[in-house]
Design a protein around this motif. Structure first.
Motif, mmCIF file in Angstrom:
data_model
loop_
_atom_site.group_PDB
_atom_site.id
_atom_site.type_symbol
_atom_site.label_atom_id
_atom_site.label_comp_id
_atom_site.label_asym_id
_atom_site.label_seq_id
_atom_site.Cartn_x
_atom_site.Cartn_y
_atom_site.Cartn_z
ATOM 1 N N THR A 11 0.832 -1.199 0.000
ATOM 2 C CA THR A 11 0.000 0.000 0.000
ATOM 3 C C THR A 11 0.868 1.251 0.000
ATOM 4 O OG1 THR A 11 -1.692 -1.200 1.230
ATOM 5 C CG2 THR A 11 -1.847 1.191 1.211
ATOM 6 N N ASN A 13 3.882 1.460 -1.234
ATOM 7 C CA ASN A 13 4.486 1.552 -2.570
ATOM 8 C C ASN A 13 3.510 2.141 -3.581
ATOM 9 O OD1 ASN A 13 6.895 0.582 -1.666
ATOM 10 N ND2 ASN A 13 6.619 -1.494 -2.457
ATOM 11 N N LYS A 14 2.223 1.798 -3.437
ATOM 12 C CA LYS A 14 1.226 2.370 -4.340
ATOM 13 C C LYS A 14 1.124 3.875 -4.117
ATOM 14 C CE LYS A 14 -1.654 -1.692 -4.982
ATOM 15 N NZ LYS A 14 -2.966 -2.296 -4.769
ATOM 16 N N ALA A 17 4.124 5.353 -5.697
ATOM 17 C CA ALA A 17 3.957 5.308 -7.159
ATOM 18 C C ALA A 17 3.023 6.426 -7.620
ATOM 19 C CB ALA A 17 3.425 3.950 -7.591
#
Length: 184
Positions: A11, A13-14, A17
């Motif tokens: 989560t 990393n999202k 991103a």
């Protein structure tokens, strides 16, 4: 428990991103602004150079006509006095018209004013260009730092990327609205 931690890391990393995607969007806008400002600066520079060349040509021609009028005056005799005086007056009138010709905008004074306006436009667009370039650099570094946070898992890098992105955004806004406000 390890599965829960992995889901939490995914989560995060999202989120990173998404931050990278937003930074990339702003980077693209800054690059478009830079290219546009650079093109406008080059166009204004060409316009100024052309106007100064025309000014120079006008000055040379004006000097030639004035010199011809002076030579005619020196060569005047009683026999050619009327013709010489008439020609000298035409040349003097032409030289005066070339000094200032508001109706066409092609007198020396008008050419000088137009060239200076073009130079000012060039300078402003160069300020924009530089502001957008600094902005782009801020976004690029922010993207690298945000990417590094994914690899290292160091949350502080996300905050640093956000701060660099905010600086890049601020510089981009200056490029759009107040390019001459600060100088680097």
């Amino acid at each position: 428990m390890a599965g829960g931690h992995g889901a939490h890391h995914g989560t995060e990393n999202k989120g990173v991103a998404l931050i990278i995607a937003i930074l990339a969007l702003f980077l693209a806008l800054a690059e478009v602004g830079a290219k546009s400002a650079q093109t406008e600066a080059l166009n204004a520079n060409i316009e100024a150079a052309n106007l100064w060349s025309f000014f120079q040509a006008r000055t040379i021609r004006q000097t030639q006509v004035r010199t011809a009028a002076e030579q005619a005056e020196l060569a005047r005799t009683e026999a050619n006095s009327a013709a010489t005086t008439a020609q000298r007056e035409r040349w003097t009138s032409t030289a005066a018209r070339w000094e200032s010709e508001p109706e066409t905008g092609e007198g020396r004074r008008e050419l000088m004013a137009r060239a200076r306006v073009a130079e000012a436009r060039r300078d402003k667009n160069m300020e924009k260009y530089h502001m957008f370039e600094y902005s782009s650099a801020g976004f690029q570094v922010a993207i690298v730092v945000a990417s590094a946070s994914i690899i290292t898992g160091v949350a502080l890098l996300v905050w640093l990327a956000g701060a660099l992105g905010a600086v890049g955004f601020g510089l981009m806004m200056l490029g759009f609205f107040a390019p001459g406000l600060i100088h680097f």
